[in-house]
Design a protein around this motif. Structure first.
Motif, mmCIF file in Angstrom:
data_model
loop_
_atom_site.group_PDB
_atom_site.id
_atom_site.type_symbol
_atom_site.label_atom_id
_atom_site.label_comp_id
_atom_site.label_asym_id
_atom_site.label_seq_id
_atom_site.Cartn_x
_atom_site.Cartn_y
_atom_site.Cartn_z
ATOM 1 N N VAL A 87 0.136 10.002 5.602
ATOM 2 C CA VAL A 87 1.385 10.294 6.311
ATOM 3 C C VAL A 87 1.014 11.001 7.603
ATOM 4 O O VAL A 87 0.051 11.760 7.658
ATOM 5 C CB VAL A 87 2.357 11.155 5.470
ATOM 6 C CG1 VAL A 87 2.876 10.385 4.281
ATOM 7 C CG2 VAL A 87 1.726 12.446 5.023
ATOM 8 N N LYS A 88 1.770 10.727 8.640
ATOM 9 C CA LYS A 88 1.484 11.278 9.957
ATOM 10 C C LYS A 88 2.520 12.349 10.297
ATOM 11 O O LYS A 88 3.722 12.108 10.218
ATOM 12 C CB LYS A 88 1.493 10.160 11.000
ATOM 13 C CG LYS A 88 1.049 10.598 12.363
ATOM 14 C CD LYS A 88 0.981 9.428 13.326
ATOM 15 C CE LYS A 88 0.600 9.922 14.701
ATOM 16 N NZ LYS A 88 0.732 8.882 15.700
ATOM 17 N N PHE A 89 2.038 13.509 10.700
ATOM 18 C CA PHE A 89 2.900 14.619 11.076
ATOM 19 C C PHE A 89 3.779 14.206 12.253
ATOM 20 O O PHE A 89 3.297 13.655 13.245
ATOM 21 C CB PHE A 89 2.033 15.823 11.436
ATOM 22 C CG PHE A 89 2.803 17.051 11.823
ATOM 23 C CD1 PHE A 89 3.658 17.667 10.926
ATOM 24 C CD2 PHE A 89 2.651 17.604 13.079
ATOM 25 C CE1 PHE A 89 4.350 18.816 11.274
ATOM 26 C CE2 PHE A 89 3.336 18.760 13.437
ATOM 27 C CZ PHE A 89 4.187 19.360 12.534
ATOM 28 N N ALA A 90 5.073 14.496 12.163
ATOM 29 C CA ALA A 90 6.026 14.070 13.189
ATOM 30 C C ALA A 90 6.189 15.081 14.325
ATOM 31 O O ALA A 90 6.787 14.763 15.351
ATOM 32 C CB ALA A 90 7.387 13.783 12.558
ATOM 33 N N GLY A 91 5.661 16.280 14.158
ATOM 34 C CA GLY A 91 5.783 17.287 15.212
ATOM 35 C C GLY A 91 4.945 16.923 16.429
ATOM 36 O O GLY A 91 4.038 16.101 16.363
#
Length: 144
Positions: free
Chosen positions: A64-68
């Motif tokens: 999963v890729k951090f959205a920040g």
């Protein structure tokens, strides 16, 4: 329930482990060995269940890729790197700390626990923070 329901469960398991690690440390400081053993065994159980759920989740979801964005993204990945590295290091440390306790070699257990406990506590606390950052505060994460 689907695999996507596991992250909040994992964070809860980490939070529970954190509480019992802290309680276990308090109990040993005040000399209550029975309560210490119960708390640390409970923390170990929560951590073991967490590890199983975490591995199952990432086996199915992969990454999963951090959205920040911006500085918070840099902070997140810095925190994540220390969390993952210390989690990997801590697993054998926990085992090496528990075995002498089970063998009633408390001198060795105490020597190892001085290193293991703070790292385990850091990993448990940062696990909850990583979840909050990735799935709540700046999420949902980007799936890849």
């Amino acid at each position: 329930m689907t695999v996507y329901d596991l992250p909040p469960i994992n964070a809860t398991l980490n939070a529970c482990a954190t509480v019992f690690i802290i309680l276990g440390l308090i109990f040993i400081k005040v000399g209550n060995k029975k309560a210490h053993i119960v708390c640390m065994a409970t923390a170990l159980t929560f951590s073991a269940v967490f590890l199983g759920c975490y591995l199952y989740y990432h086996f199915h979801v992969l990454h999963v890729k951090f959205a920040g964005t911006g500085n918070i993204k840099t902070f997140y990945y810095g925190l994540l790197i220390t969390h993952v590295f210390l989690a990997i290091v801590n697993l054998p440390m926990i085992i090496m700390t528990v075995i002498p306790a089970l063998r009633q070699r408390f001198d060795k257990h105490k020597r190892l626990a001085k290193w293991t406990a703070p790292i385990w506590l850091y990993v448990s606390i940062t696990g909850v923070i990583v979840y909050m950052m990735c799935y709540q505060w700046y999420g949902p994460p980007l799936r890849s």
